[in-house]
Design a protein around this motif. Structure first.
Motif, mmCIF file in Angstrom:
data_model
loop_
_atom_site.group_PDB
_atom_site.id
_atom_site.type_symbol
_atom_site.label_atom_id
_atom_site.label_comp_id
_atom_site.label_asym_id
_atom_site.label_seq_id
_atom_site.Cartn_x
_atom_site.Cartn_y
_atom_site.Cartn_z
ATOM 1 N N SER A 175 0.860 -1.174 0.000
ATOM 2 C CA SER A 175 0.000 0.000 0.000
ATOM 3 C C SER A 175 0.897 1.225 0.000
ATOM 4 N N TYR A 176 0.312 2.367 -0.307
ATOM 5 C CA TYR A 176 1.095 3.597 -0.369
ATOM 6 C C TYR A 176 1.543 4.052 1.021
ATOM 7 N N ASP A 177 2.751 4.569 1.084
ATOM 8 C CA ASP A 177 3.271 5.242 2.270
ATOM 9 C C ASP A 177 3.406 6.720 1.889
ATOM 10 N N LEU A 178 2.340 7.482 2.107
ATOM 11 C CA LEU A 178 2.263 8.844 1.576
ATOM 12 C C LEU A 178 2.880 9.841 2.549
ATOM 13 N N ARG A 179 4.197 9.990 2.412
ATOM 14 C CA ARG A 179 4.914 10.969 3.218
ATOM 15 C C ARG A 179 6.064 11.537 2.409
ATOM 16 N N PHE A 180 6.533 12.690 2.809
ATOM 17 C CA PHE A 180 7.652 13.344 2.139
ATOM 18 C C PHE A 180 8.372 14.236 3.133
ATOM 19 N N ARG A 181 9.545 14.671 2.762
ATOM 20 C CA ARG A 181 10.300 15.628 3.564
ATOM 21 C C ARG A 181 10.646 16.811 2.683
ATOM 22 N N THR A 182 10.288 18.002 3.118
ATOM 23 C CA THR A 182 10.609 19.200 2.348
ATOM 24 C C THR A 182 12.120 19.400 2.293
ATOM 25 N N TRP A 183 12.528 20.234 1.349
ATOM 26 C CA TRP A 183 13.945 20.510 1.157
ATOM 27 C C TRP A 183 14.415 21.619 2.098
ATOM 28 N N PRO A 184 15.726 21.774 2.257
ATOM 29 C CA PRO A 184 16.224 22.859 3.100
ATOM 30 C C PRO A 184 15.937 24.226 2.478
ATOM 31 N N ASP A 185 15.945 25.237 3.322
ATOM 32 C CA ASP A 185 15.780 26.608 2.841
ATOM 33 C C ASP A 185 16.859 26.911 1.800
ATOM 34 N N PRO A 186 16.497 27.559 0.678
ATOM 35 C CA PRO A 186 17.493 27.799 -0.377
ATOM 36 C C PRO A 186 18.633 28.718 0.043
ATOM 37 N N GLU A 187 18.479 29.433 1.148
ATOM 38 C CA GLU A 187 19.563 30.288 1.634
ATOM 39 C C GLU A 187 20.365 29.626 2.740
ATOM 40 N N ALA A 188 19.976 28.428 3.157
ATOM 41 C CA ALA A 188 20.694 27.711 4.209
ATOM 42 C C ALA A 188 21.759 26.813 3.603
ATOM 43 N N GLU A 189 22.803 26.532 4.373
ATOM 44 C CA GLU A 189 23.847 25.628 3.920
ATOM 45 C C GLU A 189 23.241 24.289 3.516
ATOM 46 N N THR A 190 23.677 23.757 2.388
ATOM 47 C CA THR A 190 23.156 22.473 1.920
ATOM 48 C C THR A 190 23.636 21.351 2.831
ATOM 49 N N PRO A 191 22.723 20.634 3.451
ATOM 50 C CA PRO A 191 23.131 19.496 4.294
ATOM 51 C C PRO A 191 23.517 18.315 3.410
#
Length: 465
Positions: free
Chosen positions: A134-150
């Motif tokens: 079945s679907y696992d409907l979750r996501f994680r947003t991206w970092p702020d475009p002005e923040a250091e890229t993790p």
């Protein structure tokens, strides 16, 4: 003879950034004669079967009034409704935050419960059946475009769209690599996918037909079913391949590709981020220090004075501005055709070398991704690493013939995808061909031009920011 009809519901996370998400949904119709096997309905059959013209995509007619909700900690934090389409944007999200979501159509949760997938059949081959998933409907947003890229992981995959409905070796290859992507998204925190082109080929590989890639039922086999659960959680950012256009085939699938990847909704309305229609060029920014740039290397069929889209004046201006912009530690161009290629079927692209390398030089590019040749290659030229990953479903097992001219340091002839891990000034690229019996991704080795084994990962270092 009685016939059974079934509509299998799908969910598609189309786009994602630090503060918004684009969610779409659809359904594919199947028919089965008594005692027979399921067959997906052609688009031409849909009006009589289900009273529709389309199954999925930005232009699909609605399945009914719909609401999409994004949830955090059990509470609804964003909601959008529509009665006239099958997709919505949801905004106001927080950066680098995990959310769940659900789609409700006509008061009923869409694609809930166990799904039916195109899976191995006890009668041999494959058929549509309940698959225990079945679907696992979750996501994680991206970092702020002005923040250091993790530290970030993403996948690059090219030349995959052979289709998985037929019982053929190419189908099994695409399935095997799709299982890798599924696992990487589920358990290894992959945040997005870049497609390196040839998202769909003319006709299902392994069977005789006249399909051209211009209808939804063909995209079920090449894209929506094989990557079903991954693309409900992470977005795919496409490049145009020669098999997605009329460059190589008599059918031009660009319009259908733009529909299924929602190109207009994602790119056309953001000034400075994209140059599209015709042609597909756009920028993809993940935090402050990583930007990917999609290049359309296909032929320009609109202007007889321009051979390829990257040579057109409007696209050239976009490329100049993109590569001359503020310095970022990582600027990663990706396209279908490679700049350098040792073969066996394709060679170095002189037009790309002449017209695109000055942009790469201006931006301090250290890593370039491409497909087209149906194998895996790593080239080192002028302090820059060029990677070909063109065997997501297709495969060419011949030995390349021009290692010296392409600057080749490693190559392999296996179906695969590439896991890209970027952490600070280091990028690690690992080609993966399959899963081990315990579900662990199985890294793929390569050979150098002298037949010496080369073990992954392939490490690229950027200049300090």
């Amino acid at each position: 003879m009685a016939e059974e009809l079934h509509v299998e519901e799908f969910v598609h996370l189309v786009d994602l950034s630090h503060d918004r998400v684009l969610i779409a949904w659809g359904g594919f119709a199947f028919r089965r004669p008594e005692g027979g096997r399921w067959r997906i309905a052609d688009d031409e059959e849909l009006p009589a079967l289900v009273g529709r013209r389309t199954s999925i995509g930005s232009g699909a007619e609605p399945f009914g009034p719909a609401t999409v909700q994004v949830l955090a900690g059990g509470s609804v934090v964003a909601e959008a409704s529509t009665a006239d389409r099958t997709w919505v944007w949801l905004t106001g999200l927080q950066p680098d935050t995990e959310y769940r979501y659900r789609v409700v159509v006509d008061g009923r949760e869409w694609a809930a419960g166990e799904r039916r997938d195109w899976v191995p059949s006890g009668r041999g081959g494959y058929d549509l059946a309940a698959a225990g998933r079945s679907y696992d409907l979750r996501f994680r947003t991206w970092p702020d475009p002005e923040a250091e890229t993790p530290p970030v992981r993403f996948v690059a995959i090219g030349d995959f769209g052979v289709g998985i409905r037929s019982d053929s070796e190419s189908s099994r290859r695409q399935r095997r690599v799709a299982e890798v992507l599924d696992r990487l998204v589920e358990a290894h925190d992959v945040r997005f996918v870049v497609s390196l082109g040839d998202n769909i080929y003319r006709g299902e590989q392994g069977q005789v037909d006249e399909e051209g890639g211009g209808e939804d039922d063909e995209w079920y086999s090449s894209f929506f079913q094989p990557y079903r659960y991954a693309i409900a959680r992470v977005p795919v950012f496409p490049a145009i391949g020669n098999h997605d256009t009329a460059d190589t085939e008599s059918s031009d699938d660009r319009r259908q590709m733009e529909d299924n990847f929602h190109v207009h909704e994602r790119f056309r309305d953001e000034a400075g981020r994209a140059s599209v229609g015709p042609g597909l060029f756009y920028r993809l920014r993940y935090g402050r220090d990583l930007e990917l740039v999609c290049l359309d290397t296909s032929h320009d069929g609109e202007d007889p004075a321009v051979h390829r889209y990257f040579q057109a004046a409007d696209h050239s201006e976009f490329l100049r501005a993109s590569f001359a912009g503020p310095h970022r530690r990582w600027v990663v161009p990706f396209s279908h055709h490679p700049v350098y290629c040792a073969g066996p079927s394709h060679t170095n692209d002189e037009e790309m070398r002449r017209d695109l390398l000055p942009y790469f030089d201006a931006a301090g590019v250290r890593l370039v991704l491409a497909g087209h040749e149906h194998n895996f290659q790593v080239s080192e030229m002028d302090g820059r690493t060029y990677v070909i990953s063109g065997a997501g479903g297709q495969l060419r097992e011949g030995v390349p013939g021009d290692f010296t001219g392409a600057g080749t340091t490693a190559w392999a002839a296996q179906a695969h995808l590439v896991l890209v891990e970027i952490d600070g000034a280091e990028a690690r690229l690992t080609p993966i061909a399959a899963l081990l019996p315990d579900g662990t991704p199985h890294a793929m080795t390569a050979l150098d031009p002298h037949d010496q084994l080369v073990e992954p990962p392939f490490v690229v270092r950027a200049d300090p920011a």
